[in-house]
Design a protein around this motif. Structure first.
Motif, PDB file in Angstrom:
ATOM      1  N   HIS A 287       2.493   6.649 -13.690  1.00 46.77           N
ATOM      2  CA  HIS A 287       4.000   5.979 -12.543  1.00 46.77           C
ATOM      3  C   HIS A 287       3.086   4.715 -12.967  1.00 46.77           C
ATOM      4  O   HIS A 287       2.490   3.885 -12.710  1.00 46.77           O
ATOM      5  CB  HIS A 287       3.637   6.615 -11.119  1.00 46.77           C
ATOM      6  N   PRO A 288       5.093   4.713 -13.389  1.00 48.10           N
ATOM      7  CA  PRO A 288       5.099   2.663 -14.138  1.00 48.10           C
ATOM      8  C   PRO A 288       4.321   2.192 -12.430  1.00 48.10           C
ATOM      9  O   PRO A 288       4.150   0.705 -12.947  1.00 48.10           O
ATOM     10  CB  PRO A 288       6.649   2.507 -14.473  1.00 48.10           C
ATOM     11  N   ARG A 289       5.268   2.450 -11.674  1.00 50.23           N
ATOM     12  CA  ARG A 289       5.327   1.413 -10.476  1.00 50.23           C
ATOM     13  C   ARG A 289       2.873   1.377 -10.166  1.00 50.23           C
ATOM     14  O   ARG A 289       3.145   1.399  -9.005  1.00 50.23           O
ATOM     15  CB  ARG A 289       6.228   1.741  -9.254  1.00 50.23           C
ATOM     16  N   SER A 290       2.502   1.662 -10.930  1.00 53.40           N
ATOM     17  CA  SER A 290       0.669   1.854 -10.679  1.00 53.40           C
ATOM     18  C   SER A 290       0.191   0.104 -11.524  1.00 53.40           C
ATOM     19  O   SER A 290       0.831  -0.575 -12.591  1.00 53.40           O
ATOM     20  CB  SER A 290      -0.101   2.641 -11.647  1.00 53.40           C
ATOM     21  N   SER A 291      -1.693  -0.011 -10.315  1.00 54.31           N
ATOM     22  CA  SER A 291      -1.487  -1.259 -11.263  1.00 54.31           C
ATOM     23  C   SER A 291      -1.822  -1.777 -13.314  1.00 54.31           C
ATOM     24  O   SER A 291      -0.882  -2.491 -13.335  1.00 54.31           O
ATOM     25  CB  SER A 291      -2.376  -1.656 -10.813  1.00 54.31           C
ATOM     26  N   GLU A 292      -1.780  -0.656 -13.503  1.00 50.24           N
ATOM     27  CA  GLU A 292      -2.064  -0.345 -14.873  1.00 50.24           C
ATOM     28  C   GLU A 292      -0.837   0.082 -15.229  1.00 50.24           C
ATOM     29  O   GLU A 292      -0.244  -0.736 -16.698  1.00 50.24           O
ATOM     30  CB  GLU A 292      -2.941   0.995 -15.160  1.00 50.24           C
TER      31      GLU A 292
ATOM     32  N   GLU B  39       1.188  -1.074   0.205  1.00 55.79           N
ATOM     33  CA  GLU B  39       0.046   0.127  -0.179  1.00 55.79           C
ATOM     34  C   GLU B  39       0.629   0.860   0.016  1.00 55.79           C
ATOM     35  O   GLU B  39       0.280   2.621  -0.331  1.00 55.79           O
ATOM     36  CB  GLU B  39      -0.683   0.348   1.445  1.00 55.79           C
ATOM     37  N   SER B  40       2.037   0.655   0.084  1.00 56.84           N
ATOM     38  CA  SER B  40       2.919   2.420   0.645  1.00 56.84           C
ATOM     39  C   SER B  40       3.446   2.899  -0.199  1.00 56.84           C
ATOM     40  O   SER B  40       4.616   3.718  -0.870  1.00 56.84           O
ATOM     41  CB  SER B  40       4.360   2.906   1.606  1.00 56.84           C
ATOM     42  N   GLU B  41       3.587   1.633  -1.342  1.00 56.72           N
ATOM     43  CA  GLU B  41       4.652   1.616  -2.158  1.00 56.72           C
ATOM     44  C   GLU B  41       3.979   1.678  -3.848  1.00 56.72           C
ATOM     45  O   GLU B  41       3.864   2.463  -4.960  1.00 56.72           O
ATOM     46  CB  GLU B  41       5.618   0.759  -3.070  1.00 56.72           C
ATOM     47  N   ILE B  42       2.530   1.117  -3.855  1.00 56.37           N
ATOM     48  CA  ILE B  42       2.152   1.345  -5.445  1.00 56.37           C
ATOM     49  C   ILE B  42       1.909   3.077  -5.971  1.00 56.37           C
ATOM     50  O   ILE B  42       1.833   3.627  -4.247  1.00 56.37           O
ATOM     51  CB  ILE B  42       1.068   0.145  -5.188  1.00 56.37           C
ATOM     52  N   ARG B  43       1.820   3.143  -6.882  1.00 58.58           N
ATOM     53  CA  ARG B  43       1.449   4.448  -6.958  1.00 58.58           C
ATOM     54  C   ARG B  43       0.207   4.633  -8.292  1.00 58.58           C
ATOM     55  O   ARG B  43      -0.685   3.186  -9.330  1.00 58.58           O
ATOM     56  CB  ARG B  43       2.197   4.784  -7.841  1.00 58.58           C
ATOM     57  N   GLU B  44       0.141   4.968  -8.994  1.00 59.93           N
ATOM     58  CA  GLU B  44      -1.752   5.771  -9.533  1.00 59.93           C
ATOM     59  C   GLU B  44      -0.950   5.929 -10.293  1.00 59.93           C
ATOM     60  O   GLU B  44       0.360   6.611 -11.089  1.00 59.93           O
ATOM     61  CB  GLU B  44      -2.101   7.421  -9.250  1.00 59.93           C
ATOM     62  N   TYR B  45      -1.474   5.456 -11.737  1.00 56.02           N
ATOM     63  CA  TYR B  45      -1.007   5.764 -13.245  1.00 56.02           C
ATOM     64  C   TYR B  45      -1.025   6.855 -13.116  1.00 56.02           C
ATOM     65  O   TYR B  45      -1.786   7.903 -12.888  1.00 56.02           O
ATOM     66  CB  TYR B  45      -2.703   4.992 -14.226  1.00 56.02           C
TER      67      TYR B  45
END
Length: 228
Positions: free
Chosen positions: A195-200, A187-193
């Motif tokens: 950003h490459p580090r997002s689910s999308e 939760e503290s590391e994932i980002r919003e699209y």
């Protein structure tokens, strides 16, 4: 332990999921491997001007819990977490890092190891690669027969000129959702699209490698060494 063991050696919490989460899940389910993860760095403290573990103590403890949850979601048996300073691996004797890898490797006896790319943008990633290669020299009795480097979104692709040239691709169409859910556990590391580090971002990267190799969704690796 049998010799069908995998060890993922990562510098920071979430690198292991971003790098090979889909492949690990697939190898466990389809090939009967046992997987283990070694995370060398604590994470988070590089966000301050100086390292302050006390200030970040609650955040670091939460990050460890996230790491265990995320790895469980892809079927990892156990997670070894150390507290080397985040993005400050160059402040340590390389031997200290090598010794930790040797200790865990001795316990796990992995046949296959996944780790960072040698020319990654992140300094800790590069040092982790060097330490792992040193700790896995092909001496008589060495358990490691295969070593592969992975990319880490929001790091590997930001190094210019881009040098990551993978030669091994794994179809993770059946495990992509597991990988994404595992990353969302961070939760503290994932980002919003976007950003490459997002689910999308994770899905698009897998789709891109799949498109290039005819595999649907894929993870890409650079072969470091294979002993047959």
């Amino acid at each position: 332990m049998n010799n069908k063991n995998i060890l993922v050696v990562a510098a920071h919490p979430d690198d292991e999921i971003l790098g090979c989460g889909g492949t690990i899940k697939k190898m466990i389910e389809e090939n009967g491997y046992n997987a283990y993860t070694l995370i060398l760095g604590e994470g988070a403290t590089s966000r301050d001007e100086t390292r302050n573990q006390e200030k970040r103590s609650k955040e670091l403890e939460f990050l460890k819990k996230q790491a265990h949850k995320a790895n469980k979601l892809v079927g990892v048996e156990d997670v070894f977490i150390y507290d080397f300073p985040d993005n400050r691996f160059d402040s340590l004797p390389l031997l200290d890092i090598i010794k930790v890898i040797e200790k865990v490797k001795s316990e796990v006896q992995p046949e296959i190891v996944f780790t960072h790319y040698e020319k990654d943008l992140n300094l800790d990633h590069r040092i982790t690669y060097t330490a792992l290669i040193t700790a896995s020299r092909p001496l008589p009795g060495e358990s490691v027969k295969e070593i592969y480097s992975f990319e880490v979104l929001s790091s590997t692709e930001w190094n210019y000129p881009l040098e990551f040239s993978p030669d091994t691709f794994v179809d993770i169409s059946s495990t992509l959702e597991n990988k994404i859910k595992a990353m969302e556990a961070y939760e503290s590391e994932i980002r919003e699209y976007p950003h490459p580090r997002s689910s999308e971002g994770i899905k698009l990267s897998a789709k891109n490698w799949g498109m290039k190799t005819g595999l649907g969704y894929a993870e890409a690796f650079k072969t470091v060494r294979v002993l047959k």
